[in-house]
Design an enzyme around this catalytic site. Sequence first.
Site, short mmCIF file in Angstrom:
data_model
loop_
_atom_site.label_atom_id
_atom_site.label_comp_id
_atom_site.label_asym_id
_atom_site.label_seq_id
_atom_site.Cartn_x
_atom_site.Cartn_y
_atom_site.Cartn_z
N GLU A 152 0.82 -1.22 0.00
CA GLU A 152 0.00 0.00 0.00
C GLU A 152 0.86 1.26 0.00
O GLU A 152 0.56 2.22 -0.72
CB GLU A 152 -0.95 -0.02 1.20
N HIS A 185 -10.23 1.19 0.35
CA HIS A 185 -10.60 0.26 1.41
C HIS A 185 -12.11 0.00 1.47
O HIS A 185 -12.56 -0.82 2.28
CB HIS A 185 -10.12 0.79 2.77
#
Length: 294
Positions: A152, A185
Amino acid sequence: MYNESEALPPLEALPQIPIVTSVACSFILAVIYVGSLYVWDTKYNRDHPTTIKRRFASVTVVMLFAPFFVYFYSSPELLQREPFPKLLGFRLPGLWQATVIPYLLTALLYLGPIFVNMQNESFRSYFDLDYWRGSFSNIIWIRNHVMAPLSEEFVFRACMMPLILQSFTPLTAVFITPLFFGVAHLHHIAERLSMGIELSTSLLIGLFQFTYTTLFGFYSAYLFARTGHVIAPLLAHALCNYMGLPDVQDLWQQDQWKRVVAIILYLVGFAGWIYLLPIATEPSLYQNRLYWNV
């Protein structure tokens, strides 16, 4: 030979790339990252070892592919002026500072939770080699504390931030890129629905997760822009994943005096973090004159 100590013109003095280019590239990277998690046809949930291993493979491919966006869409003048690895946050000057200082700063934010954890028997396990051997043999632990922060931060910071920073001021970029990180997310909502969780509950959890991941994204992007090192947000991300959100229930189960001390440390840690944030991330500490010129 390139000399980091030479005076460099600010990034804003260079021809910048169009806003639509940097935003479109960042959006595509976010879609590719999330989409890579679902390319596999599997009947297992997200915590099954088979699913995790396949997603490891997917995000690894994305990590190999993502730097090409920076290389092909950055300003040609910037690419001529700076070594490409430096744009991604890989450089030697200021490395040890970027490894240690932001990590300690992030730990300060968790001063209260760290004190609470020290009251538990589980805290002793942190000094047990068997605990760490077991952790590194647990694929869920590796996903949460190694692969997730690594992939990420590389995609959303090392590869997105250099593009966004070529279209916006550093402070504006810090507030833009986390939105991609937070939205990325939201796919967990679909996963919860597939597990039979009600829509309202899934949306509420998803909104909460979007909020705290976006807030962390602000911090992480700030660390990248201020230090010029990807290691700084990566280690902060790993620590935050390890500590998790403060366990309020555990706090109130402490003895009264310990609870009072813990609350004070919560407040002191947060106040100290706010006060030290601009000081501990002063770009000159990291010999960073590329991304932060305000």
